[in-house]
Structures are given as C-alpha cells and as structure tokens.
Motif scaffolding. Sequence first.
Motif, PDB file in Angstrom:
ATOM      1  N   ASN A 170       0.842  -1.201   0.000  1.00  0.00           N
ATOM      2  CA  ASN A 170       0.000   0.000   0.000  1.00  0.00           C
ATOM      3  C   ASN A 170       0.879   1.254   0.000  1.00  0.00           C
ATOM      4  O   ASN A 170       2.106   1.170   0.133  1.00  0.00           O
ATOM      5  CB  ASN A 170      -0.993  -0.024   1.166  1.00  0.00           C
ATOM      6  N   PRO A 171       0.299   2.437  -0.163  1.00  0.00           N
ATOM      7  CA  PRO A 171       1.082   3.681  -0.207  1.00  0.00           C
ATOM      8  C   PRO A 171       1.898   3.952   1.059  1.00  0.00           C
ATOM      9  O   PRO A 171       2.894   4.681   1.011  1.00  0.00           O
ATOM     10  CB  PRO A 171       0.017   4.767  -0.407  1.00  0.00           C
ATOM     11  N   GLN A 172       1.513   3.349   2.186  1.00  0.00           N
ATOM     12  CA  GLN A 172       2.267   3.538   3.424  1.00  0.00           C
ATOM     13  C   GLN A 172       3.445   2.565   3.525  1.00  0.00           C
ATOM     14  O   GLN A 172       4.183   2.574   4.513  1.00  0.00           O
ATOM     15  CB  GLN A 172       1.364   3.374   4.654  1.00  0.00           C
ATOM     16  N   GLY A 173       3.609   1.699   2.546  1.00  0.00           N
ATOM     17  CA  GLY A 173       4.719   0.758   2.526  1.00  0.00           C
ATOM     18  C   GLY A 173       4.441  -0.573   3.207  1.00  0.00           C
ATOM     19  O   GLY A 173       5.343  -1.391   3.349  1.00  0.00           O
ATOM     20  N   VAL A 174       3.199  -0.820   3.603  1.00  0.00           N
ATOM     21  CA  VAL A 174       2.845  -2.080   4.265  1.00  0.00           C
ATOM     22  C   VAL A 174       2.460  -3.100   3.189  1.00  0.00           C
ATOM     23  O   VAL A 174       1.600  -2.842   2.348  1.00  0.00           O
ATOM     24  CB  VAL A 174       1.682  -1.883   5.258  1.00  0.00           C
ATOM     25  N   THR A 175       3.095  -4.257   3.227  1.00  0.00           N
ATOM     26  CA  THR A 175       2.822  -5.303   2.248  1.00  0.00           C
ATOM     27  C   THR A 175       1.807  -6.289   2.806  1.00  0.00           C
ATOM     28  O   THR A 175       1.919  -6.745   3.942  1.00  0.00           O
ATOM     29  CB  THR A 175       4.117  -6.047   1.873  1.00  0.00           C
ATOM     30  N   THR A 176       0.811  -6.594   1.978  1.00  0.00           N
ATOM     31  CA  THR A 176      -0.218  -7.571   2.295  1.00  0.00           C
ATOM     32  C   THR A 176      -0.168  -8.642   1.216  1.00  0.00           C
ATOM     33  O   THR A 176       0.142  -8.353   0.064  1.00  0.00           O
ATOM     34  CB  THR A 176      -1.613  -6.907   2.295  1.00  0.00           C
ATOM     35  N   TYR A 177      -0.500  -9.880   1.581  1.00  0.00           N
ATOM     36  CA  TYR A 177      -0.479 -10.984   0.634  1.00  0.00           C
ATOM     37  C   TYR A 177      -1.895 -11.488   0.387  1.00  0.00           C
ATOM     38  O   TYR A 177      -2.681 -11.620   1.315  1.00  0.00           O
ATOM     39  CB  TYR A 177       0.407 -12.112   1.164  1.00  0.00           C
ATOM     40  N   PHE A 178      -2.194 -11.754  -0.878  1.00  0.00           N
ATOM     41  CA  PHE A 178      -3.509 -12.226  -1.286  1.00  0.00           C
ATOM     42  C   PHE A 178      -3.386 -13.599  -1.920  1.00  0.00           C
ATOM     43  O   PHE A 178      -2.436 -13.865  -2.661  1.00  0.00           O
ATOM     44  CB  PHE A 178      -4.140 -11.268  -2.305  1.00  0.00           C
ATOM     45  N   ASN A 179      -4.342 -14.466  -1.641  1.00  0.00           N
ATOM     46  CA  ASN A 179      -4.421 -15.784  -2.259  1.00  0.00           C
ATOM     47  C   ASN A 179      -5.699 -15.870  -3.068  1.00  0.00           C
ATOM     48  O   ASN A 179      -6.719 -15.309  -2.690  1.00  0.00           O
ATOM     49  CB  ASN A 179      -4.433 -16.892  -1.200  1.00  0.00           C
ATOM     50  N   SER A 180      -5.639 -16.607  -4.169  1.00  0.00           N
ATOM     51  CA  SER A 180      -6.806 -16.837  -5.006  1.00  0.00           C
ATOM     52  C   SER A 180      -6.867 -18.306  -5.374  1.00  0.00           C
ATOM     53  O   SER A 180      -5.836 -18.936  -5.615  1.00  0.00           O
ATOM     54  CB  SER A 180      -6.724 -16.021  -6.296  1.00  0.00           C
TER      55      SER A 180
END
Length: 124
Positions: free
Chosen positions: A73-83
């Motif tokens: 995200n713009p704040q530099g926090v990485t999130t992981y998504f699964n599909s």
Amino acid sequence: MEIRGKVHEIGAVQQVTETFKKRDLIVAYAENPQFVEYIRFEATQDRVSIFDNLAVGDEVEVSFNLRGRPWTNPQGVTTYFNSLVAWRVTKLANTAASAPSYADNIPAPVDISNSGADDDDLPF
C-alpha cells in the motif's frame, strides 16, 4: 488441485475493467460435516462460462490452481492475497441412492457477529 463439495452460490459475471472479467463460485466443503467450510473459487476471462451449467445444490469437483501475490500500500505495508482459480468444474453423478453424501445435510451458515465477548467455546 481438486476438491469436492456442493454448490452453495454462483456469482454473476463482473466486468472489472474493459478487458478483464471474473466470476465467483462458492462451494460448501464438508470434510467434517460438523464444521462446513464455504470456499470461494474464481474464474477469469473466457473461463467465466464454466459455471454456466451449475445450479445451487449440485455436487461438483472443482479443479483449480492456488495463486498468491503481494501488494504494497502507499504507506509501505505489504499484504499478501491468495486466489483459488478454477479451470474446470465437473458435476458429479447423483450417487445418493448408493451412498449418502457428506454434503446432504450441510447446515446453514451461522451469524456469529452478535455473539457475546465472554463466549470462549470456539472450536479453534
């Protein structure tokens, strides 16, 4: 990968962008009938039609790929998504006469959002 279950919900085709479309399929998976899992699969692009011949309640086997990706995200926090991306759905023959299906008596989903904060008897 494959999984067997009962069709719980079939989503409408969503035109996400001018060149990208997707569609969801929710399958009730009851490996343990006491704790039914509702699993969301998606089909994209020309594969959205693989859900066309399905109806709620159909016993199916879904062949799918597991995909994952990071997003920062713009704040530099990485999130992981699964599909779970479906590429084939096969209706299973009605075997109710020969053997009872684990998905025949799937209970309706329970809304636990209004439960009390002191309730500590969760199964996990």
